[in-house]
Each structure stands twice: as structure tokens, then as C-alpha cells.
Design a protein around this motif. Structure first.
Motif, short mmCIF file in Angstrom:
data_model
loop_
_atom_site.label_atom_id
_atom_site.label_comp_id
_atom_site.label_asym_id
_atom_site.label_seq_id
_atom_site.Cartn_x
_atom_site.Cartn_y
_atom_site.Cartn_z
N UNK A 94 0.74 -1.20 0.15
CA UNK A 94 0.12 0.26 -0.14
C UNK A 94 0.67 1.46 -0.26
N UNK A 95 0.34 2.14 -0.86
CA UNK A 95 1.10 3.33 -0.92
C UNK A 95 0.16 4.58 -0.37
N UNK A 96 0.68 5.24 0.38
CA UNK A 96 1.74 5.39 1.58
C UNK A 96 1.88 4.93 2.23
N UNK A 97 2.19 4.13 3.63
CA UNK A 97 2.17 3.79 4.46
C UNK A 97 2.78 4.59 5.96
N UNK A 98 3.59 5.85 5.30
CA UNK A 98 3.62 6.33 6.80
C UNK A 98 3.90 7.95 6.01
N UNK A 99 3.90 8.09 6.49
CA UNK A 99 4.69 10.26 5.76
C UNK A 99 5.40 10.04 4.36
N UNK A 127 0.15 20.30 0.80
CA UNK A 127 -1.31 20.82 1.70
C UNK A 127 -1.80 20.20 0.65
N UNK A 128 -2.09 20.05 -0.67
CA UNK A 128 -3.02 20.03 -1.64
C UNK A 128 -2.98 18.24 -1.65
N UNK A 129 -1.65 17.48 -0.94
CA UNK A 129 -1.52 16.32 -1.64
C UNK A 129 -1.98 15.32 -0.40
N UNK A 130 -2.21 15.87 1.16
CA UNK A 130 -1.84 15.64 2.54
C UNK A 130 -3.27 14.85 2.23
N UNK A 131 -4.61 15.70 2.37
CA UNK A 131 -6.06 15.04 2.70
C UNK A 131 -6.11 13.12 1.96
N UNK A 132 -6.14 13.71 -0.12
CA UNK A 132 -6.14 12.78 -0.73
C UNK A 132 -5.13 11.56 -0.52
N UNK A 133 -4.17 12.09 -0.17
CA UNK A 133 -3.47 10.16 -0.04
C UNK A 133 -3.20 9.76 1.54
N UNK A 134 -4.14 10.51 2.61
CA UNK A 134 -4.10 10.21 3.47
C UNK A 134 -3.13 9.85 4.81
N UNK A 135 -1.98 10.90 4.63
CA UNK A 135 -0.70 10.77 5.24
C UNK A 135 -0.64 12.08 5.30
N UNK A 136 0.08 12.65 6.29
CA UNK A 136 1.17 13.67 6.67
C UNK A 136 2.33 13.93 5.09
N UNK A 137 1.85 14.82 4.03
CA UNK A 137 3.02 15.60 3.00
C UNK A 137 3.90 16.41 3.32
N UNK A 138 4.97 15.91 4.08
CA UNK A 138 5.96 17.57 5.13
C UNK A 138 7.01 17.76 4.55
N UNK A 139 7.04 19.47 3.74
CA UNK A 139 7.69 19.81 3.72
C UNK A 139 8.82 20.28 3.86
N UNK A 140 10.26 19.74 3.61
CA UNK A 140 11.57 19.93 4.68
C UNK A 140 12.35 20.91 3.36
N UNK A 141 12.79 21.01 3.94
CA UNK A 141 14.34 22.80 3.08
C UNK A 141 15.75 22.21 3.11
N UNK A 142 15.73 21.93 2.09
CA UNK A 142 16.81 21.67 2.86
C UNK A 142 18.49 22.01 1.40
N UNK A 143 18.74 23.15 2.20
CA UNK A 143 19.28 24.36 1.30
C UNK A 143 20.78 23.55 1.01
N UNK A 144 21.62 24.42 0.09
CA UNK A 144 22.42 23.67 0.29
C UNK A 144 23.61 23.69 -1.03
N UNK A 145 24.96 24.12 -1.02
CA UNK A 145 25.62 23.44 -2.30
C UNK A 145 24.86 23.37 -3.89
N UNK A 146 24.38 24.19 -3.71
CA UNK A 146 23.86 24.80 -4.85
C UNK A 146 22.74 24.00 -5.32
N UNK A 147 22.01 23.36 -4.36
CA UNK A 147 20.89 21.96 -4.29
C UNK A 147 21.96 21.00 -4.76
N UNK A 148 22.46 20.78 -4.51
CA UNK A 148 22.89 19.58 -4.99
C UNK A 148 22.99 18.39 -3.71
#
Length: 342
Positions: A45-50, A72-93
Motif C-alpha cells: 500500500x502507498x503511502x503507509x507513512x508520511x 498541503x494539497x496532497x495530504x488529505x488525498x493521500x491520507x498521510x502527512x506530506x511534510x515539506x522539508x527545506x534542504x538548501x546547500x551546495x547549490x541544491x546538490x
């Protein structure tokens, strides 16, 4: 401040344009990132966790806004939290490598954009391959670069701007979002085709560059349209041209660079969602459906258009083709701009 882009730098104009037009470069030959082998069960099953939505820049920019909007739009449809995480650095690498090495099950997603295909030729070493290490899901939006000057600048269109630049003999300052950014590379192509030199002034992001043009500290700027559109609408910046092949719906009165005497000039930034290569097809299909349905919501689509984006919503195959084309397109431009970084 970097050295001015010289018309004599890099490959010949004819060879460069042939490469850009035909996409005639071999595929990138860098080794793929090392990634643990995970056994996949396509029936799980997908997703089975955040779900993690990895954003390769600091909070506040258009890419961050896009990622958080769709999380935000995907969370209620998928039934799991979709958590936005910022990972800047090294020109996005750092973010690109994180997703390239993630478990390929759809629970780690990337908000990708043009640096994904520019960086392998911009940096001497990267820990990912833009084609082999990712599973494209959907291109969501694209936008042109816009050439802007202070409202008091004497240029009234692209032709007068280039005439003034020639008279300045390389002293006219042209800002960008940073060394090797799509704005910098767009300026290098324009410089080559127009046979005019500028003094490149790289900034750490489009926001600071826009502020300095508004303040009159630099003369001109090529930047992604959403970063400048409110200043253009407010009269604090004057838009002379856009880099897309057709005019922007957000600025219909601003001509394209192609209309200004450079046929075929067409450079845009794109933004979309990708997973790790090897993610099962049913997971990719479900994520694509959820993303496109969110993109079709009037409030989402109109919000993006109001920022200066063109809404696309392409399928995985079309998005994969775009990434292959872009990966082939940028190496000669990076060499032309003398932009390679350590």
C-alpha cells in the motif's frame, strides 16, 4: 564580481547555436550516485507513512512556495502527512543527492527545477545523475527569465538596451541569481548572440538581485519572472524582454528576446516533482494523478499564474524527455559563461 562575458569566449557562435538547437551532445557520463539496493513490493500500500517533500532551497522563494502548496494539497488525498522539508546547500546538490539515494518507494519526493540539469556541468563533482537517478512525476509550472532595468534607465526595449551595452564596451552591469544560475546562463547566450559584453554581477538568489536593481546599484538583471513581477506591476522595475519562445500571459505587452531579433531564443525555468529512480510505476501513476488534480483546482492554478508562472502539468514521460533535453543543453552554455565551480 565576475569578469565580463566576452563575445570571444567559449565555442564559436555557430557551433554553440547548433548544439543548443539540435541537442546534439551525448548524454552526461558522470557515474550515478551510490544507492543501497532496496527490495520493492509493487503491491504494498502507498503511502503507509508520511511522505517527505524535499525542497532544495531556503524558505521563501517560488520553489519553496510551490513545494508547500502541493504538500498541503496532497495530504488529505493521500491520507498521510506530506511534510515539506527545506534542504538548501551546495547549490541544491545536497537535496538532489538526498533524494537520489532515498528508498525508491515514493515516500521521498523532490521539488526539482533547472539546477538539477545545470549542476552536473556547473560543478566538477556531483553525487547524482539527473536522468538515471530520478523518476519524473510531473512538471507543474514553467516561467521565462525577464530582462529588467530601473524605471529611469534610458533603454526602452531590447534593441536600445543592447545598443547602450555596446557603447559601454563591457562596463554595463548585468546581475543574476548567482554564478551558473539560469539567469546567468541566459545572459551568456544573449551576450553571444548579440555580440555584446556585460559585467556579470552574481547574487545569492533572485530576491537580493531584484532589490539592488530597484535601488539602482546595478543596471540590469535577468531573473525568473515570479521574482520580479510584483516590482514590474508596481512600476519599480521596467521589463524589456522575456526569454521564452512566446510572450508570457502575465506580461502580454512585453516582447520576447526572439521578437527582438534573435529567432529561436527560448529559455525557461521549469519546476516539478520527482521521485527516486526505481519507484514502482503504480506509485508514480498515483502521485501524478494527485498532483495534476491539485494543479487543476482554480485557486491553485490562478495563484500560480498570478505569480507569473505558466501552468503545465505534464505526464511523467514528457517530463522525463524535458530533463534529458535540458541535461544535454547546458554543458556548452556553462563553458561559454565560464561558470564552472569547484
Amino acid at each position: 564580481m565576475s569578469k565580463p562575458v566576452s563575445p570571444a569566449a567559449g565555442a564559436s557562435r555557430r557551433a554553440l547555436l547548433a548544439l543548443l538547437a539540435a541537442g546534439g551532445l551525448p548524454a552526461l557520463a558522470r557515474p550515478a550516485a551510490a544507492r543501497p539496493a532496496f527490495a520493492q513490493d509493487p503491491s504494498a500500500p502507498f503511502p503507509d507513512r508520511p511522505v517527505r517533500m524535499i525542497i532544495p532551497v531556503a524558505p521563501g522563494g517560488s520553489l519553496d512556495i510551490l513545494g508547500r502548496t502541493f504538500a498541503r494539497q496532497m495530504t488529505p488525498v493521500l491520507g498521510q502527512p506530506v511534510v515539506a522539508e527545506n534542504h538548501p546547500g551546495a547549490g541544491s546538490n545536497l537535496a538532489f543527492e538526498l533524494v537520489a539515494r532515498a528508498r525508491p518507494d515514493g515516500h521521498t519526493l523532490l521539488v526539482g527545477s533547472d539546477p538539477l540539469t545545470i549542476n552536473p556541468s556547473l560543478y566538477r563533482r556531483v553525487g547524482f545523475h539527473p536522468v538515471r537517478d530520478f523518476a519524473p512525476i510531473a512538471e507543474l509550472v514553467r516561467a521565462p527569465q525577464v530582462l529588467v532595468v530601473h524605471p529611469t534607465h534610458p533603454a526602452t526595449d531590447l534593441a536600445s538596451f543592447l545598443r547602450l551595452a555596446r557603447q559601454a564596451e563591457g562596463r554595463m552591469t548585468m546581475a543574476s541569481q548567482g554564478n551558473g544560475s539560469i539567469g546567468h546562463l541566459t545572459g551568456a547566450v544573449l551576450s553571444r548572440r548579440a555580440e555584446v559584453a556585460f559585467t556579470h554581477v552574481p547574487y545569492r538568489g533572485g530576491g537580493p538581485a531584484v532589490i539592488d536593481v530597484v535601488a539602482g546599484h546595478v543596471e540590469a538583471l535577468l531573473v525568473t519572472l515570479p521574482a520580479a513581477i510584483e516590482h514590474i506591476r508596481g512600476g519599480r522595475l521596467k521589463a524589456l524582454a522575456v526569454s521564452s519562445g512566446t510572450r508570457s500571459g502575465a506580461l502580454p505587452d512585453v516582447p520576447t528576446i526572439a521578437e527582438g531579433g534573435f529567432p529561436g531564443f527560448d529559455i525557461v525555468t521549469w519546476q516539478g516533482i520527482l521521485a527516486t529512480a526505481g519507484t514502482p510505476e503504480p506509485v508514480i501513476a498515483r502521485l501524478h494523478t494527485v498532483l495534476v488534480e491539485a494543479l487543476r483546482r482554480p485557486d491553485v492554478a490562478e495563484g500560480l499564474r498570478s505569480q507569473g508562472f505558466e501552468v503545465t502539468g505534464t505526464n511523467p514521460e514528457a517530463f522525463a524527455a524535458l530533463i534529458r533535453e535540458e541535461a544535454n543543453r547546458w554543458p556548452p552554455v556553462v563553458r561559454l559563461a565560464n561558470a564552472q565551480l569547484d
